[in-house]
Design a protein around this motif. Sequence first.
Motif, PDB file in Angstrom:
ATOM      1  N   THR A 118      -3.166   0.317  46.818  1.00  0.00           N
ATOM      2  CA  THR A 118      -4.138   0.886  47.754  1.00  0.00           C
ATOM      3  C   THR A 118      -4.933  -0.218  48.434  1.00  0.00           C
ATOM      4  OG1 THR A 118      -4.350   2.786  46.251  1.00  0.00           O
ATOM      5  CG2 THR A 118      -5.961   2.604  48.019  1.00  0.00           C
ATOM      6  N   VAL A 136     -10.850   3.981  47.092  1.00  0.00           N
ATOM      7  CA  VAL A 136     -10.121   3.096  46.186  1.00  0.00           C
ATOM      8  C   VAL A 136     -11.039   2.744  45.023  1.00  0.00           C
ATOM      9  CG1 VAL A 136     -10.780   0.986  47.401  1.00  0.00           C
ATOM     10  CG2 VAL A 136      -8.713   0.992  46.031  1.00  0.00           C
ATOM     11  N   GLU A 159      -6.607   6.540  46.404  1.00  0.00           N
ATOM     12  CA  GLU A 159      -6.028   6.143  45.122  1.00  0.00           C
ATOM     13  C   GLU A 159      -5.979   7.394  44.236  1.00  0.00           C
ATOM     14  OE1 GLU A 159      -7.019   3.382  41.228  1.00  0.00           O
ATOM     15  OE2 GLU A 159      -7.970   2.899  43.143  1.00  0.00           O
TER      16      GLU A 159
END
Length: 445
Positions: A118, A136, A159
């Motif tokens: 990510t 993330v 994520e």
Amino acid sequence: MKTHFIAIGGSAMHNLAIALKDKGYQVTGSDDAIFEPSKTRLEKKGILPQEMGWFPEKITPDIDAVILGMHAHQDNPELARAKELGLKIYSYPEFLYEQSKNKTRVVIAGSHGKTTITSMILHVLNFHQKDVDFMVGAQLEGFDCMVKLTQDNDFMVLEGDEYLSSPIDLRSKFLLYQPNIALMSGIAWDHINVFKTFDDYIDQFRKFVASITAGGVLVYNEEDPEVVKVVENAENYFRKIPYKTPEYEINNGKVYLKTEMGDVPLSVFGAHNLLNLEGARHICQQLGIMDEDFYEAIMSFKGASKRLEKVEREDKGILYKDFAHAPSKVKAAVKAFAEQFKNNKKYGFLELHTYSSLNPAFLEQYDHAMDGLEEAVVFYSEDALKIKRMEPISPEFIKEKFKNEKLKVFTNAEDLHAYWNTLDKTDGVYLMMSSGNFGGLDLTK
């Protein structure tokens, strides 16, 4: 929109709170303890709770959304008040979906590598000034906040974590995102306090693949047999794009990616990171980034926070820290370190302090995890075992499960620190693996 966070101080929750404040929302929150850096970051935005604790009177009928963090318990008094008033209560991932349901959602999943992949994607997009929303789980160079939410962006990169959504929503977080584009990096049993069997754990990834929207895309690691089985047995329709470790070489300590456009120098190392890079490249293709542009940007990627991150020391010793604690992550980090520094004496330190890593049944997964190191150390706190109400574990048992008789095992921080202080940090290279801090060890000295 008025939002209230129950357990605002968490690493994920406080980033979401800041993102909503930046979006113009009215944000309040509570927690029973808030640590750095969350405390300072919330204070700068004017949304740090004035006092710690839970205050049902904060929950008022005019609140549009209550966002419940995993740190809170089911009997939380603010949660009880929100239910009593009939307010809409969201888990963290559920609220993120609400913010992104009209966008193209890109979800990066897997037992390992998802944070790095990510981060790589966001680094490349940021390099080429392609604006997207995102979430993330690690701090990334060039980004102030690790959650971004806008009205206008077409894409959101998420994520995707397989852990539980909230105390009252026991679904895996990534099952709430309904990805249009997805990536699956690998499957290795984790979170055994929640997923009691390996099949139960794998089932979360089966459900994740089933949640991909019709006609969507799945980029997947074809080198992972468990991933391949899940993909091959999927019954829903989506486009499948496999990836594998690309060719590379190491010259004078520098990693070079072998491409059709020539050798590309990288700032990261390790076969697992090259595999992560390849997955990120395929996702970036789906977002309109050509390979040439991807390689141009990825050269300057230095890694996500605490993922083989170099620590600047006062004595110029070579030391890297890594978030690795699950067996698959430890093995990948050690393998990368051994390959990168094959001509140096290698010291590796691993702290076991999660529920899974201290479970005797799960310790089998660490077999040979520290092989390839000249000096290997495992640290766990006997006090931590007592707090978690777990049975004592002997150093001999640890050595047996790691299948490493030369392993040094420490069970209290004072002994570990005393050993650390005997070492000349300029003699050899050091890999420190933990989601904790080795009982307060200062890695810069």
